[in-house]
Design a protein around this motif. Structure first.
Motif, PDB file in Angstrom:
ATOM      1  N   TYR A   1       0.815  -1.207   0.000  1.00  0.00           N
ATOM      2  CA  TYR A   1       0.000   0.000   0.000  1.00  0.00           C
ATOM      3  C   TYR A   1       0.854   1.265   0.000  1.00  0.00           C
ATOM      4  O   TYR A   1       0.459   2.287  -0.558  1.00  0.00           O
ATOM      5  N   GLY A   2       2.018   1.216   0.645  1.00  0.00           N
ATOM      6  CA  GLY A   2       2.893   2.378   0.641  1.00  0.00           C
ATOM      7  C   GLY A   2       3.699   2.513  -0.639  1.00  0.00           C
ATOM      8  O   GLY A   2       4.010   3.631  -1.080  1.00  0.00           O
ATOM      9  N   ALA A   3       4.043   1.375  -1.248  1.00  0.00           N
ATOM     10  CA  ALA A   3       4.914   1.401  -2.426  1.00  0.00           C
ATOM     11  C   ALA A   3       4.243   2.029  -3.645  1.00  0.00           C
ATOM     12  O   ALA A   3       4.908   2.710  -4.439  1.00  0.00           O
ATOM     13  N   ILE A   4       2.956   1.817  -3.817  1.00  0.00           N
ATOM     14  CA  ILE A   4       2.281   2.339  -5.013  1.00  0.00           C
ATOM     15  C   ILE A   4       2.238   3.871  -5.012  1.00  0.00           C
ATOM     16  O   ILE A   4       2.649   4.500  -5.998  1.00  0.00           O
ATOM     17  N   PRO A   5       1.778   4.543  -3.942  1.00  0.00           N
ATOM     18  CA  PRO A   5       1.850   6.009  -3.942  1.00  0.00           C
ATOM     19  C   PRO A   5       3.287   6.528  -4.066  1.00  0.00           C
ATOM     20  O   PRO A   5       3.536   7.530  -4.763  1.00  0.00           O
ATOM     21  N   MET A   6       4.234   5.878  -3.391  1.00  0.00           N
ATOM     22  CA  MET A   6       5.627   6.302  -3.486  1.00  0.00           C
ATOM     23  C   MET A   6       6.112   6.241  -4.940  1.00  0.00           C
ATOM     24  O   MET A   6       6.860   7.120  -5.397  1.00  0.00           O
ATOM     25  N   ALA A   7       5.674   5.228  -5.671  1.00  0.00           N
ATOM     26  CA  ALA A   7       6.079   5.092  -7.066  1.00  0.00           C
ATOM     27  C   ALA A   7       5.579   6.257  -7.904  1.00  0.00           C
ATOM     28  O   ALA A   7       6.296   6.748  -8.795  1.00  0.00           O
ATOM     29  N   PHE A   8       4.364   6.726  -7.645  1.00  0.00           N
ATOM     30  CA  PHE A   8       3.853   7.886  -8.377  1.00  0.00           C
ATOM     31  C   PHE A   8       4.639   9.146  -8.040  1.00  0.00           C
ATOM     32  O   PHE A   8       4.838  10.007  -8.901  1.00  0.00           O
TER      33      PHE A   8
ATOM     34  N   VAL B   1       3.717  16.473  -2.959  1.00  0.00           N
ATOM     35  CA  VAL B   1       2.943  16.973  -1.817  1.00  0.00           C
ATOM     36  C   VAL B   1       1.688  16.123  -1.609  1.00  0.00           C
ATOM     37  O   VAL B   1       1.379  15.706  -0.483  1.00  0.00           O
ATOM     38  N   ALA B   2       0.977  15.853  -2.686  1.00  0.00           N
ATOM     39  CA  ALA B   2      -0.218  15.013  -2.576  1.00  0.00           C
ATOM     40  C   ALA B   2       0.148  13.606  -2.133  1.00  0.00           C
ATOM     41  O   ALA B   2      -0.579  12.975  -1.355  1.00  0.00           O
ATOM     42  N   GLY B   3       1.293  13.105  -2.616  1.00  0.00           N
ATOM     43  CA  GLY B   3       1.734  11.781  -2.211  1.00  0.00           C
ATOM     44  C   GLY B   3       2.062  11.720  -0.726  1.00  0.00           C
ATOM     45  O   GLY B   3       1.762  10.727  -0.055  1.00  0.00           O
ATOM     46  N   ALA B   4       2.680  12.789  -0.200  1.00  0.00           N
ATOM     47  CA  ALA B   4       2.980  12.836   1.232  1.00  0.00           C
ATOM     48  C   ALA B   4       1.699  12.840   2.051  1.00  0.00           C
ATOM     49  O   ALA B   4       1.600  12.173   3.091  1.00  0.00           O
TER      50      ALA B   4
ATOM     51  N   PRO C   1      -5.008  15.233  -7.525  1.00  0.00           N
ATOM     52  CA  PRO C   1      -6.344  15.463  -6.968  1.00  0.00           C
ATOM     53  C   PRO C   1      -6.980  14.207  -6.390  1.00  0.00           C
ATOM     54  O   PRO C   1      -7.660  14.262  -5.347  1.00  0.00           O
ATOM     55  N   LEU C   2      -6.759  13.062  -7.030  1.00  0.00           N
ATOM     56  CA  LEU C   2      -7.314  11.815  -6.500  1.00  0.00           C
ATOM     57  C   LEU C   2      -6.674  11.465  -5.155  1.00  0.00           C
ATOM     58  O   LEU C   2      -7.344  10.976  -4.240  1.00  0.00           O
ATOM     59  N   ALA C   3      -5.371  11.730  -5.014  1.00  0.00           N
ATOM     60  CA  ALA C   3      -4.675  11.447  -3.759  1.00  0.00           C
ATOM     61  C   ALA C   3      -5.177  12.349  -2.632  1.00  0.00           C
ATOM     62  O   ALA C   3      -5.330  11.906  -1.486  1.00  0.00           O
ATOM     63  N   TRP C   4      -5.425  13.631  -2.950  1.00  0.00           N
ATOM     64  CA  TRP C   4      -5.969  14.531  -1.934  1.00  0.00           C
ATOM     65  C   TRP C   4      -7.334  14.036  -1.437  1.00  0.00           C
ATOM     66  O   TRP C   4      -7.623  14.039  -0.245  1.00  0.00           O
TER      67      TRP C   4
END
Length: 208
Positions: free
Chosen positions: A93-100, A110-113, A176-179
């Motif tokens: 779950y953490g690796a996918i956002p980090m990859a983006f 910023v959105a990823g953080a 925007p989707l991450a926010w």
């Protein structure tokens, strides 16, 4: 929110395949690690700029995540197996956002953080609830037979996978989707903390 309903649909198929894999000699922990490897391949593919291609290992990774429990039920469930499963899930779950973020740090950092912080909080609320539920002897099979107590929430595994599919399909809309998803994760974690206060203080007596 959707996990319990999804379990009723997919568990019969998973259990059948799980029995076959067990007969072939695959272990539940082995399937868990295969699922993690596929998830990390998906993350690497995203980081290299090919999110659509990453959908293939990503989806197979989640199939493996469902099959490890089915193999365990066909053989023997262990406490370590449940521990390994949740640890690998959280890494995925953490690796996918980090990859983006790695793929486009200027637009996604910023959105990823925000998203990763929300995952951290939501995951902590989930694991903390499971510890207290175990302490109080609570049990649930709403999401199938699990090694840990799985408390329900606004966002669960099904919604997270749908979100990952969406950001792979619409990578330019990651921020925007991450926010939005991160905000809903914060809400989920907050509601779970509130539920824990209502349930566990009621069992222990009033809190001053």
């Amino acid at each position: 929110m959707l996990d319990a309903r999804m379990r009723t649909l997919i568990d019969p198929v998973l259990n059948t395949v799980g029995r076959t894999l067990a007969a072939w000699g695959l272990t539940a922990n082995g399937v868990t690690l295969i699922g993690l490897a596929l998830g990390l391949i998906a993350a690497a593919t995203i980081a290299l700029g090919a999110p659509l291609l990453a959908l293939i290992p990503l989806l197979f990774s989640r199939i493996a995540d469902g099959l490890d429990g089915a193999v365990a039920r066909a053989t023997q469930k262990t406490d370590f197996g449940g521990y390994l499963d949740i640890a690998c899930d959280f890494l995925f779950y953490g690796a996918i956002p980090m990859a983006f973020v790695w793929a486009d740090p200027a637009n996604n950092a910023v959105a990823g953080a925000w998203l990763l912080t929300s995952f951290y909080f939501n995951g902590t609320s989930f694991l903390g609830y499971a510890i207290l539920a175990e302490k109080h002897g609570m049990e649930t099979t709403a999401q199938g037979s699990k090694s840990l107590y799985y408390s329900n929430g606004l966002l669960e595994g099904t919604e997270t996978i749908v979100f990952f599919v969406l950001i792979c399909l619409f990578a330019d809309a990651f921020a925007p989707l991450a926010w939005i998803f991160g905000s809903l994760c914060f809400l989920t974690g907050t509601l779970r903390v509130y539920a824990a206060r209502q349930i566990f203080t009621k069992q222990e007596g009033p809190t001053p």
